[in-house]
Enzyme design. Structure first.
Site, short mmCIF file in Angstrom:
data_model
loop_
_atom_site.label_atom_id
_atom_site.label_comp_id
_atom_site.label_asym_id
_atom_site.label_seq_id
_atom_site.Cartn_x
_atom_site.Cartn_y
_atom_site.Cartn_z
N THR A 32 -12.26 -9.34 -26.13
CA THR A 32 -13.67 -9.25 -25.72
C THR A 32 -14.50 -10.36 -26.37
O THR A 32 -14.22 -10.76 -27.49
CB THR A 32 -14.22 -7.88 -26.18
OG1 THR A 32 -13.37 -6.86 -25.66
CG2 THR A 32 -15.65 -7.65 -25.67
N ASP A 86 -7.87 -12.97 -28.28
CA ASP A 86 -9.16 -12.35 -28.58
C ASP A 86 -10.00 -13.29 -29.44
O ASP A 86 -9.50 -14.31 -29.93
CB ASP A 86 -8.91 -11.01 -29.31
CG ASP A 86 -10.12 -10.07 -29.23
OD1 ASP A 86 -11.19 -10.48 -28.74
OD2 ASP A 86 -9.98 -8.92 -29.69
N LYS A 99 -13.96 -8.13 -37.00
CA LYS A 99 -14.15 -8.09 -35.56
C LYS A 99 -15.00 -6.88 -35.20
O LYS A 99 -15.28 -6.04 -36.04
CB LYS A 99 -12.80 -8.01 -34.84
CG LYS A 99 -12.03 -9.32 -34.89
CD LYS A 99 -10.72 -9.27 -34.11
CE LYS A 99 -10.83 -8.65 -32.75
NZ LYS A 99 -11.84 -9.26 -31.87
N GLY A 102 -18.79 -7.00 -30.62
CA GLY A 102 -19.09 -6.48 -29.29
C GLY A 102 -18.84 -4.99 -29.20
O GLY A 102 -18.86 -4.41 -28.10
N GLU A 108 -9.56 -3.29 -29.39
CA GLU A 108 -9.00 -4.57 -29.85
C GLU A 108 -7.88 -4.36 -30.84
O GLU A 108 -6.85 -5.03 -30.80
CB GLU A 108 -10.11 -5.42 -30.47
CG GLU A 108 -11.12 -5.89 -29.44
CD GLU A 108 -12.36 -6.53 -30.00
OE1 GLU A 108 -13.08 -7.18 -29.24
OE2 GLU A 108 -12.63 -6.38 -31.21
C1 5RP Z 1 -15.88 -7.77 -29.89
C2 5RP Z 1 -15.28 -8.76 -30.81
C3 5RP Z 1 -15.35 -10.19 -30.40
O1 5RP Z 1 -14.07 -10.72 -30.32
C4 5RP Z 1 -16.15 -10.91 -31.44
O2 5RP Z 1 -17.42 -10.28 -31.55
C5 5RP Z 1 -16.34 -12.39 -31.10
O3 5RP Z 1 -17.23 -12.53 -30.04
P1 5RP Z 1 -17.79 -13.94 -29.58
O4 5RP Z 1 -16.61 -14.73 -29.11
O5 5RP Z 1 -18.78 -13.61 -28.49
O6 5RP Z 1 -18.48 -14.57 -30.78
O7 5RP Z 1 -14.73 -8.45 -31.84
O8 5RP Z 1 -15.81 -6.47 -30.39
#
Ligand code: 5RP
Length: 240
Positions: A32, A86, A99, A102, A108
């Protein structure tokens, strides 16, 4: 010349996973976030006809909009994923990560645990000497246990609060129906011990500390290059 680090990371990830996805006859896991979303247009043709799992509803609908069918549960047992890709929020030199920015940390971790090869893609701004310097540690909490978890964290002198939701009043509720609580630790000297402490509180389902999950971390640089860092993976399902 300066580049968007997410694009540089996506370019590096493509060089690493292109052939793996092409030759894969098994499950591919997609995580994500906005960095992964930069990679997807580059691999979408390769993903067509493959069996794809996603770590969140957000990624599932993004993939669906690109014409990729996402299966909602692993169609084979044990559910071994060949490659999982990821992003991450904070990365320390030993390859450990925070992590869950999101709110998808549980999905994940399940996919990363069940994967033969984990590739994480980040911009260089995510690197830090000690985890917790830049970001809080998110945890997923069973809603009914939320008051007890917050009281326990307070007694442990950890500041924490439920992440507030955009577009709805109240806390962020994950795809898995847990409340996402951000724990403001400051720099973490011993991530394993913190992970054990957090997981010992009844009602904490999972944490956003990903210790020993990375095989590769692709770091996109402002200088338009990327580095592919490799690590000794220690966290994986016993059936891998
Ligand atoms: C979501 C996550 C994402 O991988 C993490 O927040 C990185 O996001 P981005 O690439 O938008 O910075 O752990 O739960």
């Amino acid at each position: 010349m300066s580049c968007d680090t997410k694009d540089a990371a996506a370019e590096g990830a493509l060089s690493l996973v292109r052939d793996l996805i092409k030759s894969s006859g098994g499950l591919i896991g997609i995580g994500t976030g906005s960095t992964v979303a930069r990679l997807l247009p580059k691999v979408v043709e390769l993903l067509k006809g493959k069996r794809v799992l996603s770590s969140s509803l957000s990624t599932a609908s993004l993939l669906a909009s690109m014409g990729i069918d996402v299966i909602s549960y692993p169609a084979s047992y044990p559910p071994v994923i060949e490659v999982y890709i990821d992003g991450a929020d904070e990365v320390s030199p030993d390859g450990n990560m925070i992590k869950g920015g999101g709110g998808a940390l549980l999905g994940e971790k399940i996919l990363a645990y069940s994967s033969e090869l984990n590739v994480f893609v980040v911009g260089e701004e995510k690197l830090s000497d000690l985890l917790g310097t830049r970001r809080p540690v998110p945890i997923e909490v069973v809603p009914e246990s939320y008051p007890y978890v917050l009281s326990s964290l307070k007694a442990l002198r950890l500041n924490a609060s439920a992440r507030q939701s955009n577009g709805k009043m109240g806390p962020t509720v994950s795809d898995w129906r847990g409340i996402i609580v951000d724990v403001y630790t400051g720099p973490i000297k011993d991530p394993r011990s913190l992970e054990a402490t957090l997981r010992s509180i009844p009602g904490v389902v999972e944490t956003g500390l990903f210790i020993g999950y990375a095989d590769y971390i692709v770091v996109g640089r402002r200088a338009c290059s990327y580095d592919i860092l490799s690590f000794r993976r220690s966290a994986k399902a016993p059936y891998i």
